[in-house]
Motif scaffolding. Structure first.
Motif, PDB file in Angstrom:
ATOM      1  N   ALA A   1       2.852  -9.197 -23.420  1.00  0.00           N
ATOM      2  CA  ALA A   1       3.560  -8.514 -24.503  1.00  0.00           C
ATOM      3  C   ALA A   1       2.711  -8.518 -25.769  1.00  0.00           C
ATOM      4  CB  ALA A   1       4.899  -9.194 -24.768  1.00  0.00           C
ATOM      5  N   ASP A   2       3.006  -7.586 -26.640  1.00  0.00           N
ATOM      6  CA  ASP A   2       2.309  -7.458 -27.916  1.00  0.00           C
ATOM      7  C   ASP A   2       3.183  -8.087 -29.004  1.00  0.00           C
ATOM      8  OD1 ASP A   2       0.359  -6.478 -29.803  1.00  0.00           O
ATOM      9  OD2 ASP A   2       1.771  -4.880 -30.294  1.00  0.00           O
ATOM     10  N   VAL A   3       2.756  -9.224 -29.533  1.00  0.00           N
ATOM     11  CA  VAL A   3       3.478  -9.910 -30.606  1.00  0.00           C
ATOM     12  C   VAL A   3       2.588  -9.844 -31.840  1.00  0.00           C
ATOM     13  CG1 VAL A   3       4.619 -12.023 -31.351  1.00  0.00           C
ATOM     14  CG2 VAL A   3       4.558 -11.420 -28.913  1.00  0.00           C
ATOM     15  N   GLY A   4       2.934  -8.954 -32.745  1.00  0.00           N
ATOM     16  CA  GLY A   4       2.029  -8.663 -33.849  1.00  0.00           C
ATOM     17  C   GLY A   4       2.663  -8.824 -35.207  1.00  0.00           C
ATOM     18  N   THR A   5       1.847  -8.610 -36.234  1.00  0.00           N
ATOM     19  CA  THR A   5       2.312  -8.791 -37.597  1.00  0.00           C
ATOM     20  C   THR A   5       1.614  -7.842 -38.551  1.00  0.00           C
ATOM     21  OG1 THR A   5       2.630 -10.425 -39.359  1.00  0.00           O
ATOM     22  CG2 THR A   5       0.596 -10.584 -38.093  1.00  0.00           C
ATOM     23  N   LEU A   6       2.312  -7.529 -39.615  1.00  0.00           N
ATOM     24  CA  LEU A   6       1.780  -6.731 -40.718  1.00  0.00           C
ATOM     25  C   LEU A   6       2.324  -7.344 -41.994  1.00  0.00           C
ATOM     26  CD1 LEU A   6       0.365  -4.057 -41.751  1.00  0.00           C
ATOM     27  CD2 LEU A   6       2.635  -3.033 -41.650  1.00  0.00           C
ATOM     28  N   ALA A   7       1.449  -7.624 -42.954  1.00  0.00           N
ATOM     29  CA  ALA A   7       1.883  -8.255 -44.201  1.00  0.00           C
ATOM     30  C   ALA A   7       1.528  -7.364 -45.383  1.00  0.00           C
ATOM     31  CB  ALA A   7       1.231  -9.630 -44.361  1.00  0.00           C
ATOM     32  N   THR A   8       2.414  -7.345 -46.368  1.00  0.00           N
ATOM     33  CA  THR A   8       2.172  -6.565 -47.580  1.00  0.00           C
ATOM     34  C   THR A   8       2.663  -7.353 -48.794  1.00  0.00           C
ATOM     35  OG1 THR A   8       4.338  -5.461 -47.610  1.00  0.00           O
ATOM     36  CG2 THR A   8       2.587  -4.409 -46.308  1.00  0.00           C
ATOM     37  N   ARG A   9       2.154  -6.932 -49.965  1.00  0.00           N
ATOM     38  CA  ARG A   9       2.707  -7.432 -51.220  1.00  0.00           C
ATOM     39  C   ARG A   9       3.498  -6.298 -51.856  1.00  0.00           C
ATOM     40  NH1 ARG A   9       1.964 -11.941 -53.976  1.00  0.00           N
ATOM     41  NH2 ARG A   9       0.017 -12.473 -52.909  1.00  0.00           N
ATOM     42  N   THR A  10       4.729  -6.608 -52.239  1.00  0.00           N
ATOM     43  CA  THR A  10       5.599  -5.589 -52.808  1.00  0.00           C
ATOM     44  C   THR A  10       5.270  -5.357 -54.282  1.00  0.00           C
ATOM     45  OG1 THR A  10       7.321  -7.154 -53.489  1.00  0.00           O
ATOM     46  CG2 THR A  10       7.421  -6.309 -51.218  1.00  0.00           C
ATOM     47  N   ARG A  11       5.834  -4.316 -54.828  1.00  0.00           N
ATOM     48  CA  ARG A  11       5.560  -3.985 -56.228  1.00  0.00           C
ATOM     49  C   ARG A  11       6.048  -5.058 -57.189  1.00  0.00           C
ATOM     50  NH1 ARG A  11       6.261   1.129 -53.933  1.00  0.00           N
ATOM     51  NH2 ARG A  11       4.565   2.582 -54.432  1.00  0.00           N
ATOM     52  N   ASP A  12       7.058  -5.831 -56.791  1.00  0.00           N
ATOM     53  CA  ASP A  12       7.549  -6.885 -57.667  1.00  0.00           C
ATOM     54  C   ASP A  12       6.962  -8.255 -57.321  1.00  0.00           C
ATOM     55  OD1 ASP A  12       8.876  -7.229 -55.300  1.00  0.00           O
ATOM     56  OD2 ASP A  12      10.882  -7.293 -56.151  1.00  0.00           O
ATOM     57  N   GLY A  13       5.853  -8.264 -56.572  1.00  0.00           N
ATOM     58  CA  GLY A  13       5.111  -9.491 -56.341  1.00  0.00           C
ATOM     59  C   GLY A  13       5.528 -10.319 -55.147  1.00  0.00           C
ATOM     60  N   LYS A  14       6.475  -9.863 -54.347  1.00  0.00           N
ATOM     61  CA  LYS A  14       6.895 -10.614 -53.174  1.00  0.00           C
ATOM     62  C   LYS A  14       5.955 -10.349 -51.993  1.00  0.00           C
ATOM     63  CE  LYS A  14      11.752 -10.625 -54.552  1.00  0.00           C
ATOM     64  NZ  LYS A  14      13.141 -10.250 -54.200  1.00  0.00           N
ATOM     65  N   ILE A  15       6.022 -11.209 -51.012  1.00  0.00           N
ATOM     66  CA  ILE A  15       5.276 -11.008 -49.766  1.00  0.00           C
ATOM     67  C   ILE A  15       6.275 -10.614 -48.681  1.00  0.00           C
ATOM     68  CG2 ILE A  15       3.925 -12.126 -47.947  1.00  0.00           C
ATOM     69  CD1 ILE A  15       2.621 -13.841 -50.082  1.00  0.00           C
ATOM     70  N   ALA A  16       5.999  -9.528 -47.987  1.00  0.00           N
ATOM     71  CA  ALA A  16       6.857  -9.041 -46.902  1.00  0.00           C
ATOM     72  C   ALA A  16       6.046  -9.021 -45.614  1.00  0.00           C
ATOM     73  CB  ALA A  16       7.387  -7.649 -47.219  1.00  0.00           C
ATOM     74  N   VAL A  17       6.513  -9.736 -44.616  1.00  0.00           N
ATOM     75  CA  VAL A  17       5.786  -9.889 -43.353  1.00  0.00           C
ATOM     76  C   VAL A  17       6.624  -9.307 -42.214  1.00  0.00           C
ATOM     77  CG1 VAL A  17       4.657 -11.494 -41.771  1.00  0.00           C
ATOM     78  CG2 VAL A  17       4.720 -11.998 -44.233  1.00  0.00           C
ATOM     79  N   LEU A  18       6.092  -8.293 -41.572  1.00  0.00           N
ATOM     80  CA  LEU A  18       6.758  -7.662 -40.436  1.00  0.00           C
ATOM     81  C   LEU A  18       6.271  -8.307 -39.151  1.00  0.00           C
ATOM     82  CD1 LEU A  18       8.634  -5.155 -39.757  1.00  0.00           C
ATOM     83  CD2 LEU A  18       6.506  -3.937 -39.283  1.00  0.00           C
ATOM     84  N   LEU A  19       7.196  -8.607 -38.241  1.00  0.00           N
ATOM     85  CA  LEU A  19       6.882  -9.211 -36.944  1.00  0.00           C
ATOM     86  C   LEU A  19       7.515  -8.366 -35.853  1.00  0.00           C
ATOM     87  CD1 LEU A  19       7.919 -12.854 -37.916  1.00  0.00           C
ATOM     88  CD2 LEU A  19       5.577 -11.955 -37.919  1.00  0.00           C
TER      89      LEU A  19
END
Length: 346
Positions: A225-243
């Motif tokens: 299986a493919d277990v992956g991630t994508l991380a970004t910094r939001t405009r208000d300085g938070k970190i958002a991590v997609l799994l």
């Protein structure tokens, strides 16, 4: 066709001088037809205006996957989809004077027939669709690969669209490519909402269980299986991590037990994060409908219950300090599930 296009663009620009125009939004990469279009808009005489070339603010094409019904279950075709994207990108880069032009994938979907509720398209009812389509942008599993491909080829990718509809007066969860069924959001709609919570700045993120782009393009996701991630910094300085936890075969499989570490925390490390989930137990009106006995005409109480079940609700995720500037968490993501972790890192 070139003459029709030139006069259409001329008319649009006459009526709306600042309108963005382009094309040709072909089915697939467009083949020789796309070659002729690119040649005409870049170097041939404009039929309407007389000068060389036609205004082209963006280039566009379609990319589709190819699900199949295999051994009693649906097998998705993410490899077919990504190869189609790759061929489309190659076309947009084929004329040097247009190579930096913004690119829009005008239709980016798991397959090509929105109105075909067949066996191989049964994925649309469940979590398989929520992972495979999406972002204006094409899913947890496919979108990061499309972005990676664009970066690798130096394509100016501006947007990715789905070709989805609302089908009125149809049975509940009939299997069309749509975002809602009789007014109740499908899980794919929540994936769009999840993507909307990501930020504009992509951060470095790795997963030791994520399959390489080239491997998926060649073979799909048929074994591990493919277990992956994508991380970004939001405009208000938070970190958002997609799994995400993806497999081409729509079959049960073990959960993915993810050990998540997030570096680069500024200031005092947070002790909790917000967790959003889309899986069989979360943001899932279809499962609620099945628990009701799949009513063909839900009453108002059942309708409201499905509406509540479709909502993607925030949960709390405990964080621990792993080291200075680093926090850790444990997240379980079921097969064909998606999760989003958002934390304040200011």
């Amino acid at each position: 066709m070139d003459k029709l296009h030139d006069y259409a663009i001329d008319g649009v620009r006459w009526a709306m001088p600042t309108a963005r125009v382009g094309g040709m939004d072909s089915g697939g990469d467009g083949g020789t037809f796309m070659d002729g279009f690119l040649r005409h808009v870049s170097s041939e005489r404009n039929y309407a205006a007389g000068q060389v070339g036609t205004p082209t603010d963006f280039l566009s094409f379609h990319a589709k996957g190819q699900p199949r019904f295999v051994d009693g279950h649906v097998r998705m075709g993410i490899d077919v989809h990504l190869r189609a994207v790759n061929k489309g990108f190659d076309k947009t880069l084929s004329v040097p004077s247009l190579a930096a032009t913004p690119v829009v994938i005008g239709e980016s979907d798991p397959e090509g027939c929105a109105a075909c509720p067949s066996l191989e398209n049964g994925y649309r009812k469940g979590t398989m669709y929520s992972r495979y389509t999406a972002y204006s942008r094409y899913t947890a599993a496919s979108f990061p690969r499309i972005w990676a491909m664009a970066r690798r080829l130096n394509v100016n990718l501006e947007g990715v669209l789905t070709w989805a509809f609302e089908f009125a007066n149809q049975p509940w969860f009939a299997g069309f490519r749509q975002l809602a069924s009789n007014g109740i959001d499908l899980r794919v709609m929540n994936v769009f909402r999840m993507f909307a919570k990501l930020g504009p700045d992509q951060l470095a993120a790795t997963s030791d269980a994520e399959l390489p782009l080239d491997e998926i393009m060649a073979h799909g996701v048929r074994g591990q299986a493919d277990v992956g991630t994508l991380a970004t910094r939001t405009r208000d300085g938070k970190i958002a991590v997609l799994l995400w936890h993806y497999h081409d075969d729509d079959l049960p499989g073990p959960d993915a037990a993810i050990s998540l570490k997030i570096n680069g925390i500024r200031g005092k490390a947070p002790t909790s994060a917000t967790l959003f989930r889309i899986d069989d137990a979360n943001a899932n009106a279809y499962a609620a409908w099945k628990r009701m006995g799949s009513p063909s005409a839900p009453n108002m109480t059942q309708y409201e219950a499905m509406g509540q079940a479709s909502v993607m609700r925030p949960q709390s995720l405990a964080l621990s300090a792993a080291s200075r500037g680093t926090v850790a968490a444990s997240v379980t993501v079921p097969r064909q599930g998606v999760a989003l972790v958002v934390l304040d890192a200011r």
